[in-house]
Design a protein around this motif. Structure first.
Motif, mmCIF file in Angstrom:
data_model
loop_
_atom_site.group_PDB
_atom_site.id
_atom_site.type_symbol
_atom_site.label_atom_id
_atom_site.label_comp_id
_atom_site.label_asym_id
_atom_site.label_seq_id
_atom_site.Cartn_x
_atom_site.Cartn_y
_atom_site.Cartn_z
ATOM 1 N N ARG A 186 0.818 -1.214 0.000
ATOM 2 C CA ARG A 186 0.000 0.000 0.000
ATOM 3 C C ARG A 186 0.849 1.259 0.000
ATOM 4 O O ARG A 186 0.596 2.187 -0.748
ATOM 5 N N HIS A 187 1.845 1.335 0.880
ATOM 6 C CA HIS A 187 2.693 2.515 0.960
ATOM 7 C C HIS A 187 3.967 2.187 1.730
ATOM 8 O O HIS A 187 4.057 1.142 2.357
ATOM 9 N N LEU A 188 4.925 3.106 1.674
ATOM 10 C CA LEU A 188 6.134 3.019 2.475
ATOM 11 C C LEU A 188 6.015 4.050 3.581
ATOM 12 O O LEU A 188 5.593 5.175 3.327
ATOM 13 N N ALA A 189 6.387 3.684 4.799
ATOM 14 C CA ALA A 189 6.311 4.606 5.929
ATOM 15 C C ALA A 189 7.697 4.828 6.500
ATOM 16 O O ALA A 189 8.462 3.876 6.701
ATOM 17 N N PHE A 190 8.025 6.098 6.743
ATOM 18 C CA PHE A 190 9.303 6.484 7.325
ATOM 19 C C PHE A 190 9.069 7.027 8.725
ATOM 20 O O PHE A 190 8.225 7.908 8.910
ATOM 21 N N ALA A 191 9.813 6.522 9.704
ATOM 22 C CA ALA A 191 9.744 7.054 11.070
ATOM 23 C C ALA A 191 10.582 8.321 11.142
ATOM 24 O O ALA A 191 11.688 8.370 10.610
ATOM 25 N N VAL A 192 10.039 9.341 11.781
ATOM 26 C CA VAL A 192 10.751 10.601 11.994
ATOM 27 C C VAL A 192 10.542 11.027 13.447
ATOM 28 O O VAL A 192 9.500 10.761 14.030
ATOM 29 N N PRO A 193 11.546 11.699 14.045
ATOM 30 C CA PRO A 193 11.367 12.136 15.424
ATOM 31 C C PRO A 193 10.328 13.242 15.555
ATOM 32 O O PRO A 193 9.637 13.333 16.565
ATOM 33 N N SER A 194 10.199 14.079 14.510
ATOM 34 C CA SER A 194 9.222 15.166 14.524
ATOM 35 C C SER A 194 8.743 15.412 13.102
ATOM 36 O O SER A 194 9.555 15.558 12.183
ATOM 37 N N LEU A 195 7.437 15.476 12.910
ATOM 38 C CA LEU A 195 6.869 15.716 11.579
ATOM 39 C C LEU A 195 7.160 17.113 11.054
ATOM 40 O O LEU A 195 7.441 17.291 9.872
ATOM 41 N N ARG A 228 1.286 11.126 15.570
ATOM 42 C CA ARG A 228 0.914 11.904 14.387
ATOM 43 C C ARG A 228 1.554 11.299 13.130
ATOM 44 O O ARG A 228 2.664 10.770 13.194
ATOM 45 N N PHE A 229 0.834 11.424 11.991
ATOM 46 C CA PHE A 229 1.358 10.933 10.721
ATOM 47 C C PHE A 229 0.746 11.719 9.576
ATOM 48 O O PHE A 229 -0.263 12.417 9.745
ATOM 49 N N THR A 230 1.372 11.608 8.421
ATOM 50 C CA THR A 230 0.866 12.256 7.217
ATOM 51 C C THR A 230 1.364 11.501 6.000
ATOM 52 O O THR A 230 2.282 10.671 6.095
ATOM 53 N N PHE A 231 0.764 11.787 4.853
ATOM 54 C CA PHE A 231 1.144 11.154 3.591
ATOM 55 C C PHE A 231 1.570 12.197 2.572
ATOM 56 O O PHE A 231 1.128 13.346 2.606
ATOM 57 N N PHE A 232 2.420 11.762 1.646
ATOM 58 C CA PHE A 232 2.804 12.535 0.470
ATOM 59 C C PHE A 232 3.141 11.504 -0.609
ATOM 60 O O PHE A 232 3.028 10.302 -0.366
ATOM 61 N N ALA A 233 3.507 11.947 -1.799
ATOM 62 C CA ALA A 233 3.766 11.007 -2.893
ATOM 63 C C ALA A 233 5.115 11.284 -3.524
ATOM 64 O O ALA A 233 5.594 12.419 -3.533
ATOM 65 N N ASP A 234 5.717 10.226 -4.055
ATOM 66 C CA ASP A 234 6.963 10.398 -4.797
ATOM 67 C C ASP A 234 6.619 10.837 -6.226
ATOM 68 O O ASP A 234 5.438 10.987 -6.556
#
Length: 127
Positions: free
Chosen positions: A75-84, A110-116
């Protein structure tokens, strides 16, 4: 039995554009980049943290993958980040459209989506 995720392979339609997106916009370090003459294909390994990679491939005439409506499979790739917030600022400054921030109803994160550049859905997950 399985230790960790090693890599995710992404086939792109425009190699220079996608390489710029992953290496420059997302800031993923290039581990190695090779032109595979027999396949008329670029392969670029990009580091994601210290334990995973994205293998970015170009193939001539690769068909587009349906994205919407959502199909079965990855479905998608998710990247962990310390702060959005700083990542969203960097993306929007580079002209990348980012969806409104949502909150995971089970974890409160918290999370969000974007596209390549090929419309592959990517997620940022505040961890």
């Amino acid at each position: 039995m399985l230790d960790r995720l090693h890599h995710v392979a992404v086939i792109c339609s425009d190699y220079p554009r996608s390489r710029h997106f992953y290496a420059e916009v997302l800031g993923l370090p290039v581990i190695r980049e090779v032109w595979r003459e027999a396949r008329r294909s670029w392969k670029c390994d990009l580091a994601v943290g210290s334990h995973a990679m994205i293998e970015l491939f170009s193939f001539p005439d690769a068909p587009p993958r349906p994205s919407r409506p959502e199909a079965q499979g990855l479905r998608h790739l998710a990247f962990a980040v310390p702060s959005l917030d700083p990542v969203i600022e960097r993306l929007t400054a580079a002209g990348v459209a980012v969806e409104p921030i949502r909150v995971d109803e089970y974890t409160g994160k918290r999370f969000t989506f974007f596209a390549d550049p090929d419309d592959l859905p990517l997620e940022l997950y505040e961890d």
